[in-house]
Enzyme design. Structure first.
Site, PDB file in Angstrom:
ATOM      1  N   HIS A   1      -9.063   5.073   3.078  1.00 36.92           N
ATOM      2  CA  HIS A   1      -7.400   5.686   2.327  1.00 36.92           C
ATOM      3  C   HIS A   1      -6.985   7.500   2.943  1.00 36.92           C
ATOM      4  CE1 HIS A   1      -8.117   1.468   1.422  1.00 36.92           C
ATOM      5  NE2 HIS A   1      -7.535   1.543   0.823  1.00 36.92           N
ATOM      6  N   LEU A   2      -7.989   7.343   3.312  1.00 35.37           N
ATOM      7  CA  LEU A   2      -7.829   9.317   3.269  1.00 35.37           C
ATOM      8  C   LEU A   2      -6.523   9.147   3.932  1.00 35.37           C
ATOM      9  CD1 LEU A   2     -10.641  11.095   4.155  1.00 35.37           C
ATOM     10  CD2 LEU A   2      -9.512  11.115   2.599  1.00 35.37           C
TER      11      LEU A   2
ATOM     12  N   ASP B   1       1.474   1.879   9.844  1.00 34.01           N
ATOM     13  CA  ASP B   1       0.209   0.916  10.772  1.00 34.01           C
ATOM     14  C   ASP B   1       1.889   0.796  12.262  1.00 34.01           C
ATOM     15  OD1 ASP B   1      -2.046   0.298   9.889  1.00 34.01           O
ATOM     16  OD2 ASP B   1      -1.312  -1.488   8.417  1.00 34.01           O
TER      17      ASP B   1
ATOM     18  N   THR C   1       5.258   1.570   6.675  1.00 30.26           N
ATOM     19  CA  THR C   1       3.583   1.356   6.269  1.00 30.26           C
ATOM     20  C   THR C   1       3.492   1.923   7.689  1.00 30.26           C
ATOM     21  OG1 THR C   1       2.288  -0.446   8.166  1.00 30.26           O
ATOM     22  CG2 THR C   1       5.019  -0.160   8.622  1.00 30.26           C
TER      23      THR C   1
ATOM     24  N   ARG D   1     -22.676   8.359  16.357  1.00 31.29           N
ATOM     25  CA  ARG D   1     -22.399   8.976  14.324  1.00 31.29           C
ATOM     26  C   ARG D   1     -21.077   7.931  14.075  1.00 31.29           C
ATOM     27  NH1 ARG D   1     -26.883   9.874  14.558  1.00 31.29           N
ATOM     28  NH2 ARG D   1     -27.672  11.835  13.809  1.00 31.29           N
TER      29      ARG D   1
ATOM     30  N   ARG E   1     -23.879  14.131  21.561  1.00 30.09           N
ATOM     31  CA  ARG E   1     -23.036  12.985  20.337  1.00 30.09           C
ATOM     32  C   ARG E   1     -21.859  12.063  20.877  1.00 30.09           C
ATOM     33  NH1 ARG E   1     -24.870  15.082  14.398  1.00 30.09           N
ATOM     34  NH2 ARG E   1     -27.241  14.496  14.253  1.00 30.09           N
TER      35      ARG E   1
ATOM     36  N   GLY F   1       0.779  -1.031  -0.198  1.00 31.72           N
ATOM     37  CA  GLY F   1      -0.156   0.108   0.051  1.00 31.72           C
ATOM     38  C   GLY F   1       0.472   1.578  -0.153  1.00 31.72           C
TER      39      GLY F   1
ATOM     40  N   GLY G   1       1.042  -8.225  -6.140  1.00 30.44           N
ATOM     41  CA  GLY G   1       1.992  -8.063  -6.584  1.00 30.44           C
ATOM     42  C   GLY G   1       3.113  -9.731  -6.252  1.00 30.44           C
TER      43      GLY G   1
ATOM     44  N   MET H   1      -7.159   3.163  10.835  1.00 29.77           N
ATOM     45  CA  MET H   1      -6.183   2.040  10.135  1.00 29.77           C
ATOM     46  C   MET H   1      -5.335   2.060  11.175  1.00 29.77           C
ATOM     47  SD  MET H   1      -5.764   2.512   5.835  1.00 29.77           S
ATOM     48  CE  MET H   1      -6.902   2.254   4.373  1.00 29.77           C
TER      49      MET H   1
END
Length: 359
Positions: free
Chosen positions: A281-282, A137, A135, A275, A172, A10, A75, A179
């Site tokens: 992906h932002l 992450d 990454t 909410r 709220r 990614g 790939g 991610m």
């Protein structure tokens, strides 16, 4: 030397900064020739002629997100689905031959755990490879940080800051899903930096009723809104990950829906509206932060040094303030996960952040 460079997996902020550093360092310090390999290892398999990367090629890309070389997370040359076929084929020997035919003395591979695993297997087949960890992450072993993570956290923090104002206005409960796959680094750092009330991460299974209790207590005593950061890999105690797409032989499973899973579990027990915002992906796009630009540049420079020192099968890594090289096999041995007893988690608990457990 003739050095190839490619990006796999990614995309994330900072990839172009690495490419730029590789090209500039190789040319200016060593008078090397740098060849850009497009779309991970795909260009080798397609047998397309790669392009040379020059100083002009990398002009102005430091602040640009994504990668000028393109990338793919499908790939894997050891399990590659060729056009017109449905079953994967082992194309790794073709990659080896293409590298040799192109006259590459070394290949710098920029990627996460999946790409590093492929690179290590290709190294074992004789290719002279050096890895650069990438990454958002931050879950790759043997390095303290990966570039792209800081940019992702800063974007998520900004989103949480914005959600705070609308949560206050409407009284709220706001759930922000971020991610991270099976690691809670993005969620943990976002919750700390953004002042969330709760943080749910994969490493600590949560009890929805405990989250409900904390929400009720907060509205009764502390304020009129509640912010929850949820990692996409978070799951309730005894439950399972929320999956958008199950994995196959050529693709890992795609997580998603943890925020809605939580909302569904707690909505019937509280009076407040809920909410859910999913950043998706932002978090991968946009211009890299200064930290990621500097780290990526240092990684690129050190990767070229490793090539010239013949440190093949190694990956550059950040340890403390230093960039070192570590064996690729140690980097992919296991995911770097959040330790529930780590100082960062303890700091979060000390300021009242709820992890959905009974501690």
């Amino acid at each position: 030397m003739r050095i190839g460079v490619t990006t796999g997996g990614g995309d994330c902020a900072g990839l172009n900064a690495v490419i730029r550093a590789v090209v500039k360092s190789a040319i200016l310090e060593h008078r090397d020739e740098v060849i850009g390999i497009e779309d991970g290892f795909d260009q080798f398999i397609r047998r397309q002629a790669p392009s040379e990367l020059t100083l002009h090629s990398v002009r102005g890309i430091l602040a640009r997100g994504g990668t000028i070389l393109g990338t793919t997370n499908r790939g894997n040359p050891f399990h590659y689905v060729l056009p017109g076929m449905t079953k994967p084929t082992d194309c790794s020997d073709l990659v080896v031959r293409q590298v040799q035919q192109l006259g590459l003395d070394a290949l710098i591979v920029i990627g996460g755990d999946g790409t590093m695993s492929i690179a290590y297997d290709l190294f074992r087949k004789g290719l002279p490879l050096v890895g650069v960890p990438k990454t958002i992450d931050n879950d790759l072993g043997a390095t303290d940080y990966t570039f792209g993570f800081d940019t992702a956290v800063n974007f998520a923090m900004d989103a949480l800051d914005r959600l705070r104002t609308t949560a206050e206005s409407h009284e709220r409960v706001m759930i922000l899903e971020v991610m991270g796959r099976y690691a809670g680094w993005i969620a943990l750092h976002t919750a700390l930096a953004g002042g969330a009330h709760a943080c749910l991460i994969p490493e600590i299974e949560y009890d929805p009723q405990l989250v409900v209790d904390r929400i009720r207590r907060s509205f009764a005593k502390e304020g009129n809104f509640y912010l929850i950061v949820v990692a996409e890999g978070a799951k309730p105690a005894g439950g399972v990950h929320s999956v958008v797409e199950h994995g196959t032989a050529t693709r890992a499973e795609r997580l998603g829906g943890a925020g809605e899973q939580l909302a569904s579990a707690i909505q019937k027990h509280i009076d407040q509206d809920i909410r859910v915002t999913v950043l998706g992906h932002l978090q991968r796009g946009g211009s890299p932060t200064s930290f990621d630009r500097i780290l990526a540049t240092r990684f690129g420079y050190e990767a070229v040094r490793a090539v010239h020192a013949s440190k093949f099968g190694q990956m550059v890594a950040l340890k403390g303030q230093d960039i070192i090289t570590v064996p690729m096999e140690s980097a992919i041995a296991k995911l770097r996960l959040v330790d529930p007893k780590s100082p960062v988690v303890l700091a979060a608990r000390s300021i009242g952040i709820c992890f959905g457990d009974d501690e």
